[in-house]
Design an enzyme around this catalytic site. Structure first.
Site, PDB file in Angstrom:
ATOM      1  N   GLU A 183      30.363  42.501  15.835  1.00 49.22           N
ATOM      2  CA  GLU A 183      29.654  42.837  14.717  1.00 49.22           C
ATOM      3  C   GLU A 183      30.132  42.265  13.380  1.00 49.22           C
ATOM      4  O   GLU A 183      29.825  41.418  12.753  1.00 49.22           O
ATOM      5  CB  GLU A 183      29.116  44.172  14.489  1.00 49.22           C
ATOM      6  CG  GLU A 183      28.325  44.643  13.498  1.00 49.22           C
ATOM      7  CD  GLU A 183      27.945  46.106  13.291  1.00 49.22           C
ATOM      8  OE1 GLU A 183      28.717  46.795  13.976  1.00 49.22           O
ATOM      9  OE2 GLU A 183      27.143  46.469  12.449  1.00 49.22           O
ATOM     10  N   HIS A 184      31.607  42.752  13.354  1.00 52.64           N
ATOM     11  CA  HIS A 184      32.142  42.649  12.347  1.00 52.64           C
ATOM     12  C   HIS A 184      33.563  41.691  12.829  1.00 52.64           C
ATOM     13  O   HIS A 184      34.042  42.320  13.717  1.00 52.64           O
ATOM     14  CB  HIS A 184      32.961  43.775  11.337  1.00 52.64           C
ATOM     15  CG  HIS A 184      31.670  44.642  10.938  1.00 52.64           C
ATOM     16  ND1 HIS A 184      31.374  45.782  11.631  1.00 52.64           N
ATOM     17  CD2 HIS A 184      30.979  44.535   9.791  1.00 52.64           C
ATOM     18  CE1 HIS A 184      30.326  46.243  10.936  1.00 52.64           C
ATOM     19  NE2 HIS A 184      30.195  45.676   9.872  1.00 52.64           N
ATOM     20  N   HIS A 223      32.928  55.731  12.724  1.00 53.23           N
ATOM     21  CA  HIS A 223      31.546  55.846  12.775  1.00 53.23           C
ATOM     22  C   HIS A 223      30.903  56.963  13.896  1.00 53.23           C
ATOM     23  O   HIS A 223      30.065  57.605  13.527  1.00 53.23           O
ATOM     24  CB  HIS A 223      30.804  54.551  12.980  1.00 53.23           C
ATOM     25  CG  HIS A 223      30.632  53.906  11.587  1.00 53.23           C
ATOM     26  ND1 HIS A 223      29.826  54.284  10.657  1.00 53.23           N
ATOM     27  CD2 HIS A 223      31.342  52.730  10.911  1.00 53.23           C
ATOM     28  CE1 HIS A 223      29.717  53.391   9.591  1.00 53.23           C
ATOM     29  NE2 HIS A 223      30.680  52.496   9.892  1.00 53.23           N
ATOM     30  N   HIS A 227     -10.406  19.063  24.169  1.00 52.38           N
ATOM     31  CA  HIS A 227      -9.449  18.549  23.110  1.00 52.38           C
ATOM     32  C   HIS A 227      -9.708  17.208  22.815  1.00 52.38           C
ATOM     33  O   HIS A 227      -9.540  16.701  21.669  1.00 52.38           O
ATOM     34  CB  HIS A 227      -8.051  18.661  23.734  1.00 52.38           C
ATOM     35  CG  HIS A 227      -7.637  20.174  23.759  1.00 52.38           C
ATOM     36  ND1 HIS A 227      -8.121  21.054  24.680  1.00 52.38           N
ATOM     37  CD2 HIS A 227      -6.472  20.599  23.111  1.00 52.38           C
ATOM     38  CE1 HIS A 227      -7.378  22.145  24.005  1.00 52.38           C
ATOM     39  NE2 HIS A 227      -6.604  21.868  23.275  1.00 52.38           N
ATOM     40  N   ASP A 269      30.702  46.358   3.902  1.00 53.69           N
ATOM     41  CA  ASP A 269      29.663  47.565   4.119  1.00 53.69           C
ATOM     42  C   ASP A 269      28.985  47.867   2.909  1.00 53.69           C
ATOM     43  O   ASP A 269      27.710  48.642   2.921  1.00 53.69           O
ATOM     44  CB  ASP A 269      30.460  48.844   4.562  1.00 53.69           C
ATOM     45  CG  ASP A 269      30.798  48.904   5.877  1.00 53.69           C
ATOM     46  OD1 ASP A 269      30.375  47.996   6.788  1.00 53.69           O
ATOM     47  OD2 ASP A 269      31.689  49.671   6.258  1.00 53.69           O
ATOM     48  N   GLN A 300      36.075  51.237  11.446  1.00 53.43           N
ATOM     49  CA  GLN A 300      34.947  51.213  12.215  1.00 53.43           C
ATOM     50  C   GLN A 300      34.900  52.597  13.490  1.00 53.43           C
ATOM     51  O   GLN A 300      33.899  53.127  13.849  1.00 53.43           O
ATOM     52  CB  GLN A 300      34.769  50.126  12.959  1.00 53.43           C
ATOM     53  CG  GLN A 300      34.444  48.902  11.914  1.00 53.43           C
ATOM     54  CD  GLN A 300      33.230  49.330  11.220  1.00 53.43           C
ATOM     55  OE1 GLN A 300      32.066  49.539  11.579  1.00 53.43           O
ATOM     56  NE2 GLN A 300      33.568  49.517   9.596  1.00 53.43           N
TER      57      GLN A 300
END
Lengths: 432, 432
Positions: free
Chosen positions: B327-328, B262, B420, B361, B259
């Site tokens: 996230e992961h 990235h 109403h 992924d 990761q």
């Protein structure tokens, strides 16, 4: 009500007119809202109490900001016991409907040791905004709280602006108790949204904010989106009645008026294939107007955003319905379920002559927090899904990973991510 | 990698540091983004083409903005047939997983003529943003397109910035074809988001925009939220490995690095109860670094947002995992499924030693578009739910409505909404 022939041109004009009600028309308020949010973020309670004094004319302290058990008790005592029973029955129906929305986590397994799944867990903390003043609706409290409760949210924090006497509307308190919430803070406006998003000394930061509010609340919600989750951006209420010559004009007129009374920006539209119905509904609207308590409000909203649209045929009528994407849609035609299959965009769909919209506001069970202003094209009614989140589950055996190791590495290499490829390769290298 | 003892103080520091990666840190870019959006709204194609020339150095016209069938053909021809086969297999797995997310409309009926239900319909038009340049990932195209396809979205419009040669990345084109999309426009940045939100002469307005992008894209998406729907606001990638002494340090190190490669804002965190593992992982990270192609990037991201956190016990470790909401999340412990039951917040959870993150992924099937930057507390992985909307269905018989007419009117009166109440009353009045 004005009657307009449905053509591509009039359709476009009406759509443009309806969009004038969007929160996006209020960009000029954004500076004020941002300043309030910034102050709350930096100064916490101090700013929160200062804004409450400025806007709500109530002085709060750390000791008085939260509704006490005694205030709760006293408020509930002020509510008519008959109304409490109605509230209870409504809550039961709402709970029953939302129970059906509950989804289970699932997994799928393969004999080579692959486990894939989707796990569903409730949000931990949710903030509920409840408007004060003329828009203090106990029904709205139930509609927000019950799905959260059904989803399993442990901590729901409610905020609502205090009246000038520093108290919270008793019916709102009764509805909160019915929905199982006792953590209530007497703050409102953009400052309350800021407090829920960032947390202050007195008010806990939440993961998601739901509930309707005025334009400042709506803009503040949009500003904190991503920092917390949101339900949707609430706009003025809307009804669209799609009717053919079989519809009762008196019912249609009464239903149009029931939304027009909400506020001056509310919209009430009849789309019909029958010129006779168009004329009769228009007449009935005028007759009812003489007897209704909110006549002025209704007249303004009809003048601004009320239309009777005459369509050549049902296909054109349904196209217009899909383009408008109304919050509430009543289908009052010979075969309403068949017509419904053609409807793409609507928050809640009421079918047949005895399914009047106010039924959905209080009692039937489905949520009355619905997408407005054309957003039914992508937003949904508030529900249990809004109070959960999902996590993917992935578990592979050595054997299963080995079977696709080359493919993954090929993909990683194609995207030039060598560390990705390495993370697979390392698991099958010779022991050193 | 730096090793830090997990205490309430260090936990807070790390959380604060991670939030520096939030799109909310880039408020100063907002003016630029708003100006671009305003220009697109007012001038349509003219502004779109002008910004594309300015930012992407490509001159477009109405005739060249859309990828032609010939360009599609030519692009796909340039892609290695082996890679096309890998792409096909990945797409099959992704389709298979997302098929399991499909939900049915439902109704419930009662013998007195009450019908309640929830109808699910696909969104009509969805816009998919695909980044260009170094972040052009064919996997990302599949992960966005396939759930839309499975949900039944009829029209998916893809936008992606052109390279300096005016072309679109061939792998992206191949992935688009695999995902069944042929409507692709060569525009990117905030201007492409504006085009999708408002529509221009060349590009149709959509109902929802999904897909990751740079900071301008993320801010532009947030600015149009409510005008269109959004998936979520994508932030830099993250991995958190939760491990005890049974974990293989070499695997853990390789996965952290996968990761970190990235981008410079990516975050890689090991939380462990084992001081030995902490030390070994740190050493393995250094060893791997010498062989990886993106070494500089990785070193920066580890320096900024990489941590090895030493916890006293598994309970503290899991608390930190829930606070970070990665996230992961990889769980590499003696009994990963048991530990998983304690996890509240994570985008995707990878269990056991052979479930390395890159598996998710590309290949396993679950979506790789996941909530980042703590938003797993309220956002979910991209999925079929993101491409549908719900409508409530309500139909009552005369008899059923009569049974609750008094309750509804009591509720309406309590909220002072007489129109109403009237909409119910009118259905049971004596004929005139």
């Amino acid at each position: 009500m004005r009657t307009v022939k449905l053509t591509p041109e009039t359709r476009k004009e009406i759509l443009t007119s309806l969009l004038k009600r969007s929160t996006f028309q209020y960009g000029s308020y954004m500076d004020t809202v941002n300043r309030i949010l910034e102050d709350i973020r930096e100064k916490g309670d101090e700013a929160l109490f200062a804004y409450t004094e400025k806007f709500d004319h109530v002085k709060l302290t750390k000791e008085t900001v939260r509704v006490t058990p005694e205030e709760m008790e006293e408020g509930c005592r002020q509510v008519d016991p008959d109304f409490l029973r109605v509230l209870r029955r409504a809550a039961d129906n709402i709970r029953d409907y939302h129970q059906r929305q509950v989804r289970e986590s699932w997994i799928t397994t393969r004999e080579d040791g692959v486990i894939l799944g989707q796990r569903i867990t409730p949000l931990e903390r949710v903030g509920l905004y409840v408007p004060g003043g003329k828009a203090a609706y106990p029904s709205s409290v139930l509609m927000n709280l019950i799905p959260a409760q059904v989803a399993g949210v442990k901590r729901v924090v409610m905020v609502t602006p205090p009246g000038k006497d520093g108290r919270v509307n008793p019916q709102v308190l009764a509805a909160a108790r019915e929905g199982g919430v006792t953590e209530i803070y007497k703050v409102g406006g953009a400052q309350a949204i800021g407090a829920l998003a960032y947390g202050t000394e007195s008010i806990p930061k939440v993961n998601k904010i739901t509930g309707p509010g005025n334009i400042y609340v709506a803009l503040a919600k949009r500003a904190v989106f991503g920092y917390v989750g949101l339900d949707s951006i609430a706009g003025p209420s809307e009804i669209l009645v799609l009717a053919d010559e079989t519809a009762n004009p008196r019912y249609a007129a009464a239903d149009l008026l029931s939304q027009a009374e909400h506020d001056e920006l509310a919209s009430a539209i009849l789309v019909t294939t029958s010129p006779e119905l168009a004329e009769q509904v228009s007449r009935q609207v005028d007759r009812f107007l003489e007897t209704l308590s909110r006549r002025e409000m209704i007249e303004k909203s009809l003048e601004n955003f009320g239309y009777i649209l005459l369509a050549d045929n049902m296909a054109d009528a349904v196209d217009a319905v899909n383009a408008i994407a109304s919050e509430h849609l009543e289908i009052v035609t010979r075969d309403p379920f068949q017509v419904m299959t053609q409807v793409k965009n609507a928050g809640a769909i009421f079918l047949g002559p005895y399914s009047s919209e106010p039924l959905g506001d209080y009692f039937a069970g489905p949520n009355h927090v619905l997408p407005t202003n054309g957003t039914a094209k992508f937003f949904s009614p508030l529900g249990v899904d809004d109070f959960i989140k999902k996590s993917s589950l992935i578990s592979y055996s050595r054997e299963a990973l080995q079977g696709i190791a080359e493919d993954i590495q090929a993909f990683a290499q194609a995207e030039q991510l060598t560390a990705h490829a390495n993370s697979i390769a390392v698991r099958f290298e010779e022991e050193e």
